[in-house]
Design a protein around this motif. Structure first.
Motif: not given
Length: 179
Positions: A123-144
Motif C-alpha cells: 500500500p502507498l500513502q499519497v502526500f500532496v506537496n504543499p510547496y510545489e503545485e502538481n507534485t505528489a509523493y507516493y510513499d511505501a512507508t513500511g518499505q522505506g
C-alpha cells in the motif's frame, strides 16, 4: 540558512527547497536502490562524514529552517540528475535521487510509471506537496521507499499525466520528509 557552498553559486529548486549547487561531484558507481536501507553507496544512518568520504564534498548544503533538525547535502548541478542526503543528528535519515541510473534490483527508478509503482509497492500513502503545485509523493512507508510524481495536463486529451521525478529511500515505518 546556507552554511557552505563551493564554486559558482546557482539556486536550485528541489522538492520545494532552494539549494545552492555547483559543479557535480564524482559520485560512485554503485547505483542500486535498496528500500529502507540505501540508495547507491549511501546507507541510512551513515554519518555525514561517512557519506562525504564516499561521495566527496557536496555541491551545496542547506539547513531546513523549521526547527526539524534536518540538514541536507546536495550533489549534482542545476537542471541535471542529483542526489540529496537528509541528516538528523548527523545521521542520514533519507536519501533521494533524480538520476534514472539509480534503480531497485527489480528495475524501479525515475523511469517507472505510477501504475507500475502502485502495483509493486502497495500500500502507498499519497502526500500532496504543499510547496510545489502538481507534485505528489507516493510513499511505501513500511518499505522505506517513496516516489515523487509531477503531473501535467495533456493538452490533447485533458488528462493528467504523471512523471516520476525522484526516488526517496527513508527509514521503514517513517513517512517521507517533504520540504
Amino acid at each position: 540558512m546556507l552554511r557552505r557552498t563551493f564554486g559558482t553559486i546557482v539556486p536550485v529548486l528541489v522538492a520545494g527547497c532552494v539549494f545552492v549547487a555547483c559543479e557535480a561531484g564524482d559520485g560512485a558507481a554503485d547505483r542500486l536502490i535498496v528500500p529502507g536501507e540505501r540508495l547507491g553507496p549511501v546507507r541510512l544512518q551513515a554519518t555525514r562524514a561517512e557519506v562525504r568520504r564516499l561521495l566527496g564534498e557536496p555541491d551545496g548544503t542547506w539547513v531546513v529552517p523549521n526547527d526539524s533538525g534536518v540538514e541536507l547535502d546536495l550533489w549534482g548541478p542545476p537542471g541535471s540528475p542529483h542526489l540529496v542526503v537528509y541528516y538528523r543528528d548527523d545521521r542520514a535519515v533519507q536519501i533521494h535521487a533524480t538520476d534514472p541510473a539509480y534503480e531497485t534490483a527489480d528495475g524501479f527508478s525515475t523511469r517507472s510509471t505510477i501504475d507500475a509503482i502502485r502495483a509493486r509497492f502497495a500500500p502507498l500513502q499519497v502526500f500532496v506537496n504543499p510547496y510545489e503545485e502538481n507534485t505528489a509523493y507516493y510513499d511505501a512507508t513500511g518499505q522505506g521507499i517513496a516516489f515523487v510524481v509531477t503531473y501535467a495536463e495533456d493538452v490533447a486529451t485533458g488528462k493528467l499525466l504523471g512523471t516520476t521525478a525522484a526516488v526517496f529511500v527513508h527509514l521503514p515505518g517513517t513517512e517521507v520528509l517533504i520540504y
